[in-house]
Design a protein around this motif. Structure first.
Motif, PDB file in Angstrom:
ATOM      1  N   ARG A  68       1.033  -1.150   0.036  1.00  0.00           N
ATOM      2  CA  ARG A  68       0.182  -0.030   0.057  1.00  0.00           C
ATOM      3  C   ARG A  68       0.702   1.211  -0.132  1.00  0.00           C
ATOM      4  O   ARG A  68       0.472   2.235  -0.662  1.00  0.00           O
ATOM      5  CB  ARG A  68      -0.838   0.187   1.319  1.00  0.00           C
ATOM      6  N   ILE A  80      -4.156   5.768   2.445  1.00  0.00           N
ATOM      7  CA  ILE A  80      -3.374   4.534   2.690  1.00  0.00           C
ATOM      8  C   ILE A  80      -3.707   3.739   3.774  1.00  0.00           C
ATOM      9  O   ILE A  80      -3.579   4.302   4.899  1.00  0.00           O
ATOM     10  CB  ILE A  80      -1.953   4.926   2.507  1.00  0.00           C
ATOM     11  N   LYS A  81      -4.325   2.559   3.615  1.00  0.00           N
ATOM     12  CA  LYS A  81      -5.012   1.964   4.800  1.00  0.00           C
ATOM     13  C   LYS A  81      -4.825   0.607   4.735  1.00  0.00           C
ATOM     14  O   LYS A  81      -4.268  -0.093   3.611  1.00  0.00           O
ATOM     15  CB  LYS A  81      -6.368   1.881   4.625  1.00  0.00           C
ATOM     16  N   CYS A 289      20.099  10.597  12.383  1.00  0.00           N
ATOM     17  CA  CYS A 289      19.908  10.172  13.693  1.00  0.00           C
ATOM     18  C   CYS A 289      20.268   8.942  13.842  1.00  0.00           C
ATOM     19  O   CYS A 289      20.325   7.920  12.828  1.00  0.00           O
ATOM     20  CB  CYS A 289      18.518  10.497  14.398  1.00  0.00           C
ATOM     21  N   PRO A 290      20.357   8.075  15.029  1.00  0.00           N
ATOM     22  CA  PRO A 290      20.791   6.728  15.268  1.00  0.00           C
ATOM     23  C   PRO A 290      19.749   5.854  14.501  1.00  0.00           C
ATOM     24  O   PRO A 290      19.893   4.534  14.686  1.00  0.00           O
ATOM     25  CB  PRO A 290      20.920   6.591  16.896  1.00  0.00           C
ATOM     26  N   ASN A 291      18.602   6.000  14.288  1.00  0.00           N
ATOM     27  CA  ASN A 291      17.559   5.324  13.911  1.00  0.00           C
ATOM     28  C   ASN A 291      18.035   4.666  12.628  1.00  0.00           C
ATOM     29  O   ASN A 291      17.684   3.789  12.119  1.00  0.00           O
ATOM     30  CB  ASN A 291      16.191   6.138  13.565  1.00  0.00           C
ATOM     31  N   GLY A 310      10.939   6.822   6.195  1.00  0.00           N
ATOM     32  CA  GLY A 310      11.473   7.434   7.395  1.00  0.00           C
ATOM     33  C   GLY A 310      10.451   7.463   8.722  1.00  0.00           C
ATOM     34  O   GLY A 310       9.301   7.502   8.453  1.00  0.00           O
ATOM     35  N   ARG A 311      11.135   7.191   9.764  1.00  0.00           N
ATOM     36  CA  ARG A 311      10.115   7.470  10.830  1.00  0.00           C
ATOM     37  C   ARG A 311       9.686   8.855  11.389  1.00  0.00           C
ATOM     38  O   ARG A 311       8.697   9.173  11.814  1.00  0.00           O
ATOM     39  CB  ARG A 311      10.795   6.644  12.262  1.00  0.00           C
ATOM     40  N   CYS A 312      10.698   9.788  10.834  1.00  0.00           N
ATOM     41  CA  CYS A 312      10.456  11.198  10.958  1.00  0.00           C
ATOM     42  C   CYS A 312       9.766  11.755   9.733  1.00  0.00           C
ATOM     43  O   CYS A 312       9.828  11.141   9.005  1.00  0.00           O
ATOM     44  CB  CYS A 312      11.576  11.969  11.809  1.00  0.00           C
ATOM     45  N   ASP A 313       9.481  13.006   9.839  1.00  0.00           N
ATOM     46  CA  ASP A 313       9.036  13.530   8.424  1.00  0.00           C
ATOM     47  C   ASP A 313       9.990  14.346   7.705  1.00  0.00           C
ATOM     48  O   ASP A 313       9.856  14.932   6.807  1.00  0.00           O
ATOM     49  CB  ASP A 313       7.749  14.409   8.531  1.00  0.00           C
ATOM     50  N   ASP A 316       9.841  13.390   4.039  1.00  0.00           N
ATOM     51  CA  ASP A 316       8.258  13.169   3.454  1.00  0.00           C
ATOM     52  C   ASP A 316       8.141  14.231   2.280  1.00  0.00           C
ATOM     53  O   ASP A 316       7.709  13.737   1.447  1.00  0.00           O
ATOM     54  CB  ASP A 316       7.267  13.439   4.558  1.00  0.00           C
ATOM     55  N   ASP A 331      18.788  19.313  10.581  1.00  0.00           N
ATOM     56  CA  ASP A 331      18.121  19.116  12.091  1.00  0.00           C
ATOM     57  C   ASP A 331      18.896  20.006  12.866  1.00  0.00           C
ATOM     58  O   ASP A 331      20.066  20.131  12.826  1.00  0.00           O
ATOM     59  CB  ASP A 331      18.111  17.654  12.158  1.00  0.00           C
ATOM     60  N   ASN A 332      18.188  20.490  13.877  1.00  0.00           N
ATOM     61  CA  ASN A 332      18.945  21.321  14.895  1.00  0.00           C
ATOM     62  C   ASN A 332      18.576  20.506  16.237  1.00  0.00           C
ATOM     63  O   ASN A 332      17.656  20.629  16.750  1.00  0.00           O
ATOM     64  CB  ASN A 332      18.750  22.722  15.267  1.00  0.00           C
TER      65      ASN A 332
ATOM     66  N   ARG B 164       6.242  15.313  12.460  1.00  0.00           N
ATOM     67  CA  ARG B 164       6.576  14.260  12.924  1.00  0.00           C
ATOM     68  C   ARG B 164       7.952  13.831  13.191  1.00  0.00           C
ATOM     69  O   ARG B 164       8.635  14.176  12.507  1.00  0.00           O
ATOM     70  CB  ARG B 164       6.123  13.132  11.761  1.00  0.00           C
ATOM     71  N   GLU B 350      -1.829  -0.739  13.068  1.00  0.00           N
ATOM     72  CA  GLU B 350      -2.521   0.271  12.009  1.00  0.00           C
ATOM     73  C   GLU B 350      -3.991  -0.353  12.248  1.00  0.00           C
ATOM     74  O   GLU B 350      -4.786   0.406  12.500  1.00  0.00           O
ATOM     75  CB  GLU B 350      -2.080   0.162  10.748  1.00  0.00           C
TER      76      GLU B 350
END
Lengths: 332, 369, 328
Positions: A68, A80-81, A289-291, A310-313, A316, A331-332, B164, B350
């Protein structure tokens, strides 16, 4: 008339549904994913574009299934589901007071329990192949029976051979054994369906409060032997929707409609022209970041169309962050 | 002595501080990643619990970078959960792999053997005065408490952040600052600042927020690397999290207050669990059930986390359907080990949050109508 | 079948169901004397059948071990027998400072939840950490919950004695038939192998996939830890860096070391249920220690509902052949 598009990209099949504003299916397309989800989506768009008028107006697009995310960014989906929600919505459309949805697809299976039109419980199984369509396909070809006739064969007999159904490997060796000692094909096929149903109910269905009305959908729901085996085991009628193979796509189209009417906005759909566009995908590891998220990129006709993963935006948006900035880290 | 210890949530922030103040050199294990998991799974017994595998992988990562680490500090236990036996298994495996030189200091719960506990504490103190030890413990503890407060706020605000990932960034910054803080005042100041920053990143609650309780086995609940970062995932799905066990709760119950046989939060949980699970079964088994009962009205749903083959949580999982039914609260059990795929977990989460949100709207409609 | 049965005086006595699984294999003698002493009519489930096991598989959570799944099947069987009560003791601890396994501790609750419409589950607690008085009270309460008078309860407890006495001995009387079957022909067995596993697994032909019989067919004389003096096992246990807090698991570990040093033992076969917590750590430790002791061959088999009998047989045969060749 306005239309909504639902796209369900699974590991085995990719389905598209064109649904009108009054929730009638105008066209459905069922395709093999064959490891290339975007190629399949393009093919589906092409088939719809070929059959429909040029001025077809799409007001919203939804995607679902294991692909999806990638399909969603590719076509420009509005919603998106996940496939649980999509399948449940699809089933409710057919039978508003449905309590149980049995879904068996090519490589996974799920069960959804509803009450009052709301999902109250669900389970899914993506590990074992013993209860899925690909297992049936394989057994049909091993017995030399066309998959279309496979289920009908089971109805020809009252005799069922007991087959161990807990695991695909054991089930198969058990079937070979039964074949060798001379059981008839219909009895083996019936035994196979019974075993699959038992396996399904003992695994995904374990501890679930299964009540009628029951809807059976997914690719395997075409199989008459499976329907009969479910009805026998559950002791009640099992409804198979006309569009059983594309219920996820129907649910997805309905979700798109619901969302667009709830929050009116122009659709992000990139249009049917997508079917002939070149695309390629790329990926990189974000070191911000460490992710260490793996960021995926998709280029359509050479232009960066979307990034995700990505986990953050941070990645995006495609318009503001240039590729050079990847290394800098804003990033700061 | 060069010391390392198992990585678990924010434990390292406090523990590093204490050990350094006692004059030791400390190596904090790197973040738990897929690689840690694979490394551990490769060397651990196949059906050992997942936390043990991660632990082992984590130690191996430490030794790879710092072969001169010569002491491991960790907690023990007296059963019936396997956790109390981890260090024996890990010790054997590490010895086989050529790390037999390492000294193990195991903090057994005083209940097992008070003398042994005092001895192991003594092994860590190399010439510091009682006053110095007390000050070190106090600072380390304050850091843990502060991190728990911050994390609880993160659990709430992540569902409402306008950008996010903002809450996670602030949290990571706080971890680094806190590690380096060397006075109580500084700790308090960092905490205040961080909490303020967290308040500034959220939008207003639109009333559609779903609240989810996280219950279950301690390690997979507290260590994001073990649960595929599901707290973050739930936050991004718009769910506020109420996790029933925080680092300081666990430390209080298992290390500090154990000798008083005092449960800081266990009493209520035990009482609440009784109709469903009328006995202690090791680990958090009974607490998982009790928390679900206690929180049933306060949250929309419960996510129950457990490592594959975890004995206490299997017992909890077995009785959970009845709790879920009686209290009309949906429970999603997720089982973790090295084979658990992130995609499968995310789809389930989800769908679960969707389920909770739709239930909530339905209830809302009903109460209005 | 009528739910009401009467004793010699024509007084109705409750029918009490007991599962022939798990703790049955550890301390049935005690419970039988207790129930007999009370004057209850005992309904004991039959030995595990494939049908009972498959019932159990339906009811139990997937990740629990095979013997627990079988126990669910036994409980399910008892619900069809019109029993008035189901006695599912809560086994916590049989020895100082040790436990059995968390699943034994939660068993009555698990059965209450999973088995549809069970008769009341009576769950007296066996926990040596408690005082003798509390232990007694637990047994008294259980009797009174089943409607027996305090007097008959006192007598029954008196008659049954202590639940902690020589339990391993009573268990072995039940494993014996399986152990004996192979050499009834008085033919000298070619090999002697130590078979190490929880009694509730080894003594149950269905959950152990007929392993004991298969060994007998291969001319192997199985020896279990019940044949070893407890003092010897305790000696090995004292020798460990950390006290093992699972009493049964610890014994298996000690027995592995003991057997590996014995000249008359040709090999060791570890049998465990997939997902068994204590075995997952102690089994590996046992293998490590056996290897350190010297050259005693060791095989480890793990049983679950997916493992086919054929695969197990092949592994056993291959192991025995190898040991035999080595011996010659």
């Amino acid at each position: 008339m306005e239309y909504y598009l639902g796209i369900d990209v699974g590991s085995v099949s990719t389905n598209l549904v064109l649904m009108s504003e009054d929730e009638e299916v105008r066209q459905d397309v069922y395709l093999r994913t064959a490891g290339q989800p975007l190629r399949a989506v393009q093919q589906g768009l092409l088939e719809i574009a070929q059959q429909q008028d040029d001025d077809l107006q799409i007001s919203g697009v939804g995607t679902t299934g294991s692909g999806r995310e990638i399909a969603g960014v590719f076509v420009g989906a509005d919603v998106i589901k996940n496939e649980i929600t999509a399948h449940a919505i699809g089933a409710i459309k057919l039978i508003p007071d449905v309590r149980t949805v049995l879904e068996i697809g090519g490589q996974d299976s799920k069960i959804i329990i509803l009450n009052d039109g709301v999902v109250v419980d669900f389970a899914m199984n993506t590990v074992c192949a013993a209860g899925t369509g690909s297992f049936l396909d394989r057994q049909a070809s091993r017995l030399g029976v066309d998959i279309e006739d496979f289920g009908r064969l089971a109805l020809q007999t009252d005799n069922s051979v007991r087959i161990a159904g807990r695991c695909a490997v054991f089930a198969e060796s058990d079937m070979i054994h039964k074949q060798q000692i001379g059981h008839s094909n219909p009895a083996i096929v019936k035994g196979c369906c019974d075993a699959l149903v038992r396996n399904y109910l003992n695994n995904v269905g374990k501890g679930k409060d299964i009540r009628p009305p029951i809807v059976f959908q997914g690719g395997v729901a075409c199989n008459e032997g499976m329907i009969a085996a479910f009805e026998e085991e559950l002791g009640c009628e099992v409804f198979v929707p006309e569009y059983n193979k594309v219920m996820g796509a129907i649910g997805s189209a309905l979700l798109a409609k619901e969302d667009m009417q709830h929050e009116p906005r122009p659709t992000s759909f990139r249009g049917f022209g997508l079917h002939s566009m070149d695309y390629n995908t790329d990926n990189f590891e974000c070191e911000d970041c460490p992710n260490r998220c793996e960021i995926l990129e998709i280029y359509i006709d050479g232009d960066l169309a979307a990034r995700w993963g990505g986990r953050c935006d941070r990645w995006d948006r495609t318009d503001t962050v240039s590729v050079e900035e990847k290394a800098v880290g804003a990033d700061n | 002595m060069k010391i390392t210890f198992p990585r678990l949530g924010t434990v390292h922030v406090g523990l590093k501080s204490v050990l350094e103040d006692l004059g030791h050199e400390v190596v904090v294990p790197p973040r738990i990643t897929e690689e840690t998991v694979n490394l551990g799974a490769k060397h651990a017994p196949e059906t050992a619990c997942f936390p043990l595998k991660i632990n082992l992988g984590s130690f191996l990562e430490v030794f790879r970078e710092h072969p001169d680490v010569d002491m491991i500090v960790m907690a023990g236990g007296v059963g019936p959960c396997r956790f109390g036996y981890y260090f024996r298994t890990e010790q054997d495996i590490l010895t086989d792999l050529g790390y037999g030189h390492v000294n193990w200091v195991v903090m057994e719960p005083p209940r097992g053997n008070l003398r042994q506990s005092l001895d192991s504490l003594g092994a860590l103190n190399d010439g510091c005065s009682t006053w110095q030890v007390a000050a070190a413990l106090r600072l380390g503890w304050r850091k843990l408490v502060a991190m728990d407060d911050i994390l609880k706020t993160v659990h709430r605000v992540r569902a409402h952040e306008t950008q996010r990932g903002a809450a996670s960034r602030i949290f990571r910054a706080a971890v680094t600052q806190m590690e380096n803080a060397d006075s109580l005042q500084e700790v308090d100041q960092i905490a205040r600042q961080t909490l303020r920053r967290l308040q500034n990143i959220c939008r207003e609650d639109d009333g559609d927020t779903v609240r989810v309780a996280i219950v279950g086995e301690i390690y997979v609940s507290m260590e994001p690397g073990a649960n595929l970062h599901i707290e973050e995932a739930l936050g991004y799905l718009g769910a506020e999290i109420h996790r029933t066990i925080m680092v300081t709760d666990w430390a209080k119950e298992n290390i500090l207050l154990d000798f008083l046989r005092w449960d800081s939060r266990g009493k209520d949980h035990k009482e609440a669990a009784k109709p469903y699970l009328n006995h202690f079964v090791g680990g958090e088994g009974q607490a998982s059930v009790g928390s679900t009962v206690l929180l049933a009205d306060a949250v929309d749903g419960v996510v129950h986390l457990m490592p594959f083959t975890c004995m206490p949580e299997i017992v909890a999982q077995s009785v959970m359907p009845q709790v879920s039914k009686d209290y009309d609260v949906p429970v999603l059990t997720l089982v973790f080990d090295e084979h658990t795929g992130r995609a499968g977990v995310l789809t389930r989460l989800e769908a679960f949050v969707d389920l909770l949100r739709r239930r909530r709207r339905k209830k809302g409609q009903r109460s209005i109508g | 079948m009528s739910a009401v049965s009467r004793n010699a005086d024509g007084v109705s006595v409750p029918r009490v169901g007991f599962c022939r699984a798990l703790l049955y294999h550890i301390q049935w003698d005690f419970w039988k004397e207790y129930l007999d002493g009370l004057g209850a009519e005992i309904v004991l489930s039959p030995p595990t059948s494939k049908e009972m096991l498959s019932d159990g598989l339906k009811l139990a959570v997937d990740d629990t071990c095979l013997p627990v799944k079988a126990f669910y099947g036994h409980a399910q069987w008892l619900t069809t027998e019109a029993v008035d009560f189901m006695l599912v003791p809560r086994l916590v601890s049989l020895e100082k400072h040790t436990y059995i396994c968390p699943k034994f501790m939660g068993l009555p609750d698990m059965i209450r939840t999973a088995v549809a419409g069970p008769p009341p589950v009576i769950d007296p607690k066996i926990d040596i950490r408690q005082s003798a008085l509390r232990q007694r009270a637990s047994l008294m309460n259980a009797a009174s919950d089943m409607g027996f008078s305090p007097r008959s309860a006192r007598e029954a407890i008196q008659q049954a004695g202590s639940p902690y006495r020589r339990k391993m001995r009573t268990m072995s009387s039940r494993v014996k038939p399986a152990l004996k079957c192979g050499h009834s022909s008085s033919k000298q067995s070619a090999m002697k192998m130590a078979v190490l596993g929880h009694p509730y697994l080894l003594a149950d032909d269905v959950t152990s996939a007929g392993l004991m019989w298969a060994l007998a067919d291969m001319d192997v004389k199985p020896v279990t830890l019940e044949s070893v003096d407890d003092e010897i096992l305790q000696e090995y246990l004292q020798d460990l860096p950390k006290k093992v807090f699972w009493s049964e698991g610890g014994r298996l570990l000690a027995a592995a070391r003991h057997f590996s040093r014995r000249d008359d033992i040709d090999g060791i076969i570890q049998v465990n249920a997939f997902g068994c917590g204590s075995d997952s750590l102690l089994g590996e430790e046992a293998q490590r220690r056996v290897r350190q002791e010297g050259s005693c061959p060791i095989l480890s088999v793990s049983l679950d509902e997916h493992s086919g009998e054929a695969g197990l047989l092949t592994r056993l045969e291959a192991f025995c052949d190898m040991v035999k060749r080595k011996k010659q």
